[in-house]
Design a protein around this motif. Sequence first.
Motif, short mmCIF file in Angstrom:
data_model
loop_
_atom_site.label_atom_id
_atom_site.label_comp_id
_atom_site.label_asym_id
_atom_site.label_seq_id
_atom_site.Cartn_x
_atom_site.Cartn_y
_atom_site.Cartn_z
N CYS A 1 14.22 7.92 -4.70
CA CYS A 1 13.61 6.58 -4.63
C CYS A 1 12.33 6.61 -3.80
N LEU A 2 12.38 7.29 -2.66
CA LEU A 2 11.20 7.34 -1.80
C LEU A 2 10.07 8.12 -2.48
N VAL A 3 10.40 9.21 -3.12
CA VAL A 3 9.38 10.01 -3.80
C VAL A 3 8.71 9.18 -4.90
N GLU A 4 9.51 8.43 -5.66
CA GLU A 4 8.95 7.59 -6.72
C GLU A 4 8.02 6.53 -6.14
N ALA A 5 8.43 5.91 -5.02
CA ALA A 5 7.60 4.88 -4.39
C ALA A 5 6.30 5.46 -3.84
N VAL A 6 6.39 6.63 -3.24
CA VAL A 6 5.19 7.28 -2.68
C VAL A 6 4.25 7.71 -3.80
N ARG A 7 4.81 8.30 -4.83
CA ARG A 7 3.99 8.77 -5.94
C ARG A 7 3.27 7.59 -6.63
N GLY A 8 3.88 6.43 -6.61
CA GLY A 8 3.32 5.28 -7.31
C GLY A 8 2.27 4.50 -6.56
N LEU A 9 1.91 4.93 -5.35
CA LEU A 9 0.91 4.19 -4.56
C LEU A 9 -0.46 4.28 -5.23
N ALA A 10 -1.11 3.15 -5.29
CA ALA A 10 -2.49 3.10 -5.78
C ALA A 10 -3.45 3.41 -4.65
N SER A 11 -4.69 3.71 -4.97
CA SER A 11 -5.70 3.99 -3.95
C SER A 11 -5.87 2.78 -3.03
N GLY A 12 -5.79 3.03 -1.71
CA GLY A 12 -5.91 1.98 -0.72
C GLY A 12 -4.62 1.25 -0.41
N GLU A 13 -3.52 1.67 -1.05
CA GLU A 13 -2.23 0.98 -0.89
C GLU A 13 -1.34 1.74 0.09
N ALA A 14 -0.61 0.99 0.91
CA ALA A 14 0.31 1.57 1.88
C ALA A 14 1.74 1.16 1.56
N LEU A 15 2.67 2.05 1.86
CA LEU A 15 4.10 1.78 1.74
C LEU A 15 4.64 1.60 3.15
N VAL A 16 5.27 0.45 3.41
CA VAL A 16 5.72 0.15 4.77
C VAL A 16 7.19 -0.27 4.74
N ASN A 17 7.80 -0.19 5.92
CA ASN A 17 9.16 -0.66 6.10
C ASN A 17 9.28 -1.22 7.50
N GLY A 18 9.49 -2.53 7.59
CA GLY A 18 9.63 -3.17 8.90
C GLY A 18 8.43 -2.97 9.79
N GLY A 19 7.25 -2.96 9.24
CA GLY A 19 6.04 -2.77 10.02
C GLY A 19 5.66 -1.33 10.25
N GLU A 20 6.51 -0.38 9.86
CA GLU A 20 6.22 1.05 10.02
C GLU A 20 5.59 1.59 8.74
N THR A 21 4.49 2.30 8.88
CA THR A 21 3.85 2.91 7.73
C THR A 21 4.60 4.17 7.32
N LEU A 22 5.09 4.16 6.07
CA LEU A 22 5.78 5.32 5.52
C LEU A 22 4.82 6.24 4.79
N ALA A 23 3.86 5.65 4.08
CA ALA A 23 2.91 6.44 3.30
C ALA A 23 1.69 5.60 3.00
N TYR A 24 0.58 6.28 2.68
CA TYR A 24 -0.67 5.60 2.36
C TYR A 24 -1.52 6.53 1.50
N ARG A 25 -2.14 5.97 0.49
CA ARG A 25 -3.06 6.74 -0.33
C ARG A 25 -4.48 6.22 -0.10
#
Length: 397
Positions: free
Chosen positions: A79-103
């Motif tokens: 699930c996390l890999v799919e969410a990270v792979r799906g990030l668009a340019s300039g988009e961040a993946l966060v959880n509770g205010g913590e940055t998990l990933a960013y492209r």
Amino acid sequence: MENIVLFDEPQVRGNLLPITFTRPVADIRQGILTIREKWERVLPGAYSYLTQDYLRVKYPMADAPESLFIAGHLSPDACLVEAVRGLASGEALVNGGETLAYRGSVAGFEAKSYGSVKEYDGEITAINMLYDIFMGNGDAIRRDYRLVTAGRVSAALSDTCTVVGPAMTEDGTPSIFIEEGATVEGAVINVKNGPVYIGRDVEVMEGACLRGPIALCTHSVINMGTKVYPDTTIGPWCKVGGELNNVVMIGYSNKAHDGFLGNAVIGEWCNLGAGAVASNLKNDYTEIKLWNYPAHRFLKTGLQFCGLIMGDHSKAGINTMFNTATVVGVGCNIHGAGFPRNFIASFSEGGNAGFSDVQLSKFFDIARRVMARRHVDLTDTDRAMFENIYAIAETYK
């Protein structure tokens, strides 16, 4: 090929000292693989690190107009890999205010000037505290085992060994996987509760008793009569003996003789002498407190079991005794009778009677000799890193 950067979250990195004095968070081993190696297997790319300034000489970040930044304390799942792979340019993946990933660009990441934010509500498997390393190790072994052995054929197990438990796991993989070049003779291997992974060129000597889940990594040696209990990882080029229970040895370290080690994390280039023992349970069974570097004090863990945490290049002489939940920094030399205190600052020498500072020149002499035994050089880059750690460690004494 995509440029992927595994970044250190500062608070997490601080909580993982002394292990992270000498490596980025993603270079920590849990299970069979390091965190970086886990990501490399599920998300192809060119990997590097964004870590502390003094570590960047050894662990540089590959620069690119756009990179995929992933928090280095996170272990990947589907699930996390799919969410990270799906990030668009300039988009961040966060959880509770913590940055998990960013492209995006490194400037955008460091400024946290995200074009958009996507909230991640899936489960997260992460190392946030030192004790998470050994607490989550059993599950990590099981996950890595599936990842490493999928679609592959194990080398044959010698008929001098005794196997207790089923030949196959519930998901249809062999309960024991042996890489080419490994030698396993006269061992008792129990796989009822988890698999046993035996890496390339590993030697398991006669009389050893192994109870899975266990990971024995490349070139590790299990001496005669060793008892290895579940949820234990013996990293590359380690040699062990005695009794180990829920231990993570990151690599290139020895505990070759009798003595108990449990619920513990041991860095690289460490040595525990003959008869060295480390308590993992207080006599009064009360909650354990563990030294926390950012807080400069002992913090409650909620745990009843916690043993020795030892940073890289630290040593313990014969018959050394460690109290429950002792934290030893980088470059320490512990010896003598009695229990030393349960926080030992980096570059310290002594024991129950007290400690003195280890001079950097002496540390380098010892490190050079120790590493040469494994045909590894102490490089100028290593020296520069340790010079910085030596200065930084003063602030934690």
